[in-house]
Each structure stands twice: as C-alpha cells, then as structure tokens.
Design an enzyme around this catalytic site. Structure first.
Site, PDB file in Angstrom:
ATOM      1  N   LYS A  33    -103.116 -92.591 -40.713  1.00  0.00           N
ATOM      2  CA  LYS A  33    -104.253 -93.442 -41.089  1.00  0.00           C
ATOM      3  C   LYS A  33    -105.565 -92.670 -40.938  1.00  0.00           C
ATOM      4  O   LYS A  33    -105.584 -91.591 -40.318  1.00  0.00           O
ATOM      5  CB  LYS A  33    -104.254 -94.683 -40.198  1.00  0.00           C
ATOM      6  CG  LYS A  33    -104.297 -94.337 -38.715  1.00  0.00           C
ATOM      7  CD  LYS A  33    -103.808 -95.469 -37.838  1.00  0.00           C
ATOM      8  CE  LYS A  33    -103.929 -95.065 -36.382  1.00  0.00           C
ATOM      9  NZ  LYS A  33    -103.426 -96.085 -35.469  1.00  0.00           N
ATOM     10  N   TYR A 244    -135.389 -81.738 -31.330  1.00  0.00           N
ATOM     11  CA  TYR A 244    -136.033 -83.060 -31.325  1.00  0.00           C
ATOM     12  C   TYR A 244    -136.219 -83.573 -29.911  1.00  0.00           C
ATOM     13  O   TYR A 244    -135.327 -83.461 -29.062  1.00  0.00           O
ATOM     14  CB  TYR A 244    -135.182 -84.071 -32.096  1.00  0.00           C
ATOM     15  CG  TYR A 244    -135.270 -83.947 -33.598  1.00  0.00           C
ATOM     16  CD1 TYR A 244    -136.496 -84.098 -34.265  1.00  0.00           C
ATOM     17  CD2 TYR A 244    -134.129 -83.716 -34.358  1.00  0.00           C
ATOM     18  CE1 TYR A 244    -136.570 -84.005 -35.646  1.00  0.00           C
ATOM     19  CE2 TYR A 244    -134.188 -83.626 -35.743  1.00  0.00           C
ATOM     20  CZ  TYR A 244    -135.416 -83.773 -36.376  1.00  0.00           C
ATOM     21  OH  TYR A 244    -135.482 -83.691 -37.741  1.00  0.00           O
TER      22      TYR A 244
HETATM   23  C1  LIG Z   1    -102.713 -95.405 -34.588  1.00  0.00           C
HETATM   24  C2  LIG Z   1    -101.392 -95.979 -34.246  1.00  0.00           C
HETATM   25  C3  LIG Z   1    -100.347 -95.145 -33.841  1.00  0.00           C
HETATM   26  C4  LIG Z   1    -100.537 -93.684 -33.507  1.00  0.00           C
HETATM   27  O1  LIG Z   1    -101.145 -93.635 -32.230  1.00  0.00           O
HETATM   28  P1  LIG Z   1    -101.529 -92.256 -31.488  1.00  0.00           P
HETATM   29  O2  LIG Z   1    -102.037 -92.704 -30.175  1.00  0.00           O
HETATM   30  O3  LIG Z   1    -102.568 -91.625 -32.312  1.00  0.00           O
HETATM   31  O4  LIG Z   1    -100.300 -91.438 -31.398  1.00  0.00           O
HETATM   32  C5  LIG Z   1     -99.095 -95.723 -33.687  1.00  0.00           C
HETATM   33  N1  LIG Z   1     -98.907 -97.049 -33.896  1.00  0.00           N
HETATM   34  C6  LIG Z   1     -99.893 -97.883 -34.251  1.00  0.00           C
HETATM   35  C7  LIG Z   1     -99.612 -99.328 -34.430  1.00  0.00           C
HETATM   36  C8  LIG Z   1    -101.164 -97.389 -34.428  1.00  0.00           C
HETATM   37  O5  LIG Z   1    -102.157 -98.215 -34.766  1.00  0.00           O
END
Ligand SMILES: *Cc1c(COP(=O)(O)O)cnc(C)c1O
Length: 349
Positions: A33, A244
């Site tokens: 994702k 800044y």
């Molecule tokens: C993002 C996510 C993962 C992966 O998690 P990590 O901590 O990045 O390994 C797995 N399952 C779900 C439901 C998630 O939202």
C-alpha cells in the site's frame, strides 16, 4: 549535473522478502500500500512476484487496480478498505478481493459480488477495521470466506500483553472458518514466534528496510538510499546563524554544506534539531531548519566537501529507522513521505 537521487535496491528487497518468509515458515503476502511504502508499488511488486509472492495487500481500490494492470492476471490482490459503497463493480472488473470489514460490506459483496470468495477481517482488539468476533460467528457457514485475517496493535513490542490477547481471539475466529486460510502477523508479528504465523503473514515495512520493532535491525537489508549533491560550501563564522529563523547559531567557525534536498523531497521538518547525514565516513549533523528545497549540514574538517559531492541522507550508513527516530517519527512515515521529485533509480531490475 548530479541530481538528488533515490535508489531502490530490488535485490535487497528480495533478500528481505526471503528472510521474512523463511522466518515465518509460511506464505509471505507483501503489503504494498501507499505506493509500496513510497518506493514504487509497481516496481517492487513485479520483483516480489518474480520472487514467488502470490498474494498482495493494498489499502485503496485504485491501488489495487493499478497493481492488477501492472501484474496481470494470476496473483491475488487484497484491498484492505473492503467492499465500500460503489466499489464492487470495479473490484470485480479488476479481479480484486475485498477484505470485508463490516456486516454492511459483507451484505454488499453478497448482493453484488455474485458469490465470489471474500477475505474477512476480524477485529481482535485493535478497534480499527474488522467485524467483531460475535459478528463473525453470525457469518460462519453462510459466507464464502476464503481467508480470515486480523491485525496486531502492538506487534512491534514482543512483551506487550495485547499480543497474547489478540492471538487468543484470533484463534477463536479462525475456528469459525475451518476451510479459510488465516493470517495475523505483519512485520512485527513475524518475530513473535510460530504461534503467530498461521497460514500467511503480511510483511510491509521490513520488506522495505525498516526494522520489525521500529528500530534498526541488522537482519533487515536497507532498500532505499536517498542522496543529494552539495550545491555550495561556505565558512560560517562564530555567532552567525544558518537558515530560516536563525535556528542554528555557530559557536565556532563552521564549514557548512548546502544540499539539494528539503522537505519537498521527504526530509521531514521534524529532523531539526536532531537530524544528521552520512558524509566522508561519519555522521554529520544537519544545521538549522529544513527548507523546502535545501538543508545545511556541518562538514567542518571534511576534505571532499565541494559542489557536486553526494551526501547520504538515508541509506546503508544512515538507516531509515535512525533517520526517522531523529525526526521524531517511524520508518513508515519517513518512507511514505519520500516524494517524486528526487530522480529514481532501481537497482537489480
Ligand atoms: C500495513 C499493514 C500490514 C503491513 O504492516 P507492516 O507493519 O508494515 O509490516 C499488514 N496488515 C495490515 C492490515 C496492514 O494495514
């Protein structure tokens, strides 16, 4: 002309995938994702497919559609948002599997999805997405549940009592769907032991170089390297300020390099005042505030500091977990904030 450069090491990604899969001892289904945690979902997923991944998780419908177009028919693509209103026709069109999070979504999928199998997300205590255990009981035997998943709230903290509580609830949930494949662990959960592996694990951050416990872990290979060229070097006398707000004031004569990278490239503003980079064999502090396009670093005593020299901001010598901690955040946020402005190169394609 040297550009600000984000290099993504696909061989390191593949090593992490194999390590996580072998540690779990079951199928590893990558979470890709948020554009593959900022590193390019399509490129990383193609490589993971070549390494044997057959199930991928994305959050949004549009992420799933783009992934299907890139990977073609075959791999299972799970959409964590589920069968939201108006999404079913598109889920079917792209052959995406919704991760059903509520009874409302289950009813919608049944009504519009023509008995296609689904993945059921059971909430086991995180109180984010998922049906309750009681709701899952009501669905048992009535829905074509192919997979049952849940998610750990504290998987990065092995000693946390919540892990055991969630595990107990998840075991009850999976017994309701004896034919379904079960998955609970993400990166952190993979290291909680075999009880947490079930049939499938869903690693995300540790594929991409982040430690499974939110700190650097030497077993995980760095995947992303962000480097920026020095634009200018200047000698700042004691008493002068840099950047800044005059937020850094030199207490001694200081040689300062100005780099072609800033918060628009993903260097979080929270990196001030603890941020640092790697140059000429050592960690060098960032000086003053991060600007949109520029940061200043202390290169006092460095003989190679001149315009065009490349400085490592994230990479094998400045691990993503360390850079994130200095900015008061996690590898997750740092990676997903990497922007498209830096030139991207994939190694090991
Ligand atoms: C993002 C996510 C993962 C992966 O998690 P990590 O901590 O990045 O390994 C797995 N399952 C779900 C439901 C998630 O939202």
């Amino acid at each position: 002309m040297t550009a600000t450069l984000l290099t993504i090491d696909l061989d390191a990604l593949a090593r992490n995938f194999r390590f996580l899969r072998d540690t779990a001892g079951v199928e590893a289904a990558p979470a890709v994702k948020a554009d593959g945690y900022g590193l390019g979902a399509l490129a990383v997923s193609r490589r993971l497919l070549a390494e044997g991944a057959r199930t991928f998780y994305v959050a949004r419908l549009a992420e799933g559609e783009a992934l299907r177009a890139a990977l073609g028919a075959g791999p299972v693509i799970q959409v964590l948002d589920g069968a939201t209103a108006g999404s079913v026709a598109r889920l079917l069109e792209a052959d995406l599997t919704p991760v059903i999070n509520s009874l409302e979504q289950a009813a919608r999928w049944r009504a519009e999805g023509r008995d296609r199998p689904l993945t059921l997300h059971v909430d086991t205590g995180m109180n984010r997405l998922g049906v309750t255990l009681a709701e899952a009981r009501g669905l048992a035997g009535r829905e074509p549940v192919e997979r049952v998943i849940s998610h750990l709230a504290c998987g990065a903290q092995p000693e946390h009592p919540m892990n055991g509580r969630q595990l107990a609830v998840f075991r009850e949930a999976r017994e309701l769907f004896p034919a379904a494949r079960a998955g609970l662990a993400s990166s952190g959960g993979i290291f909680l032991g075999p009880d947490y592996a079930f049939d499938q694990v869903r690693p995300g951050v540790s594929l991409f170089g982040g430690g499974p416990r939110d700190v650097a872990d030497e077993r995980i290979a760095p995947v992303a390297t962000l480097e920026a060229p020095i634009l200018q070097v200047r000698d700042v006398p004691a008493g002068d300020t840099v950047g800044y707000g005059g937020a850094f004031q030199a207490t001694a004569p200081t040689r300062v390099a100005i780099l072609a990278a800033g918060y628009a490239d993903g260097i979080l503003r929270g990196s001030h005042p603890a941020g640092a980079v790697w140059f000429e064999g050592a960690i060098r502090p960032m000086l003053g505030r991060v600007s949109m396009d520029l940061i200043a670093v202390d290169v006092t005593g460095c003989i190679a500091a001149r315009p065009g020299a490349m400085v490592e901001i994230i990479g094998p010598n400045r691990l993503v977990d360390e850079a994130a901690a200095a900015a008061g955040t996690t590898a997750y946020e740092l990676l997903t904030r990497l922007s498209s402005r830096a030139e991207r190169r994939y190694r090991g394609d």
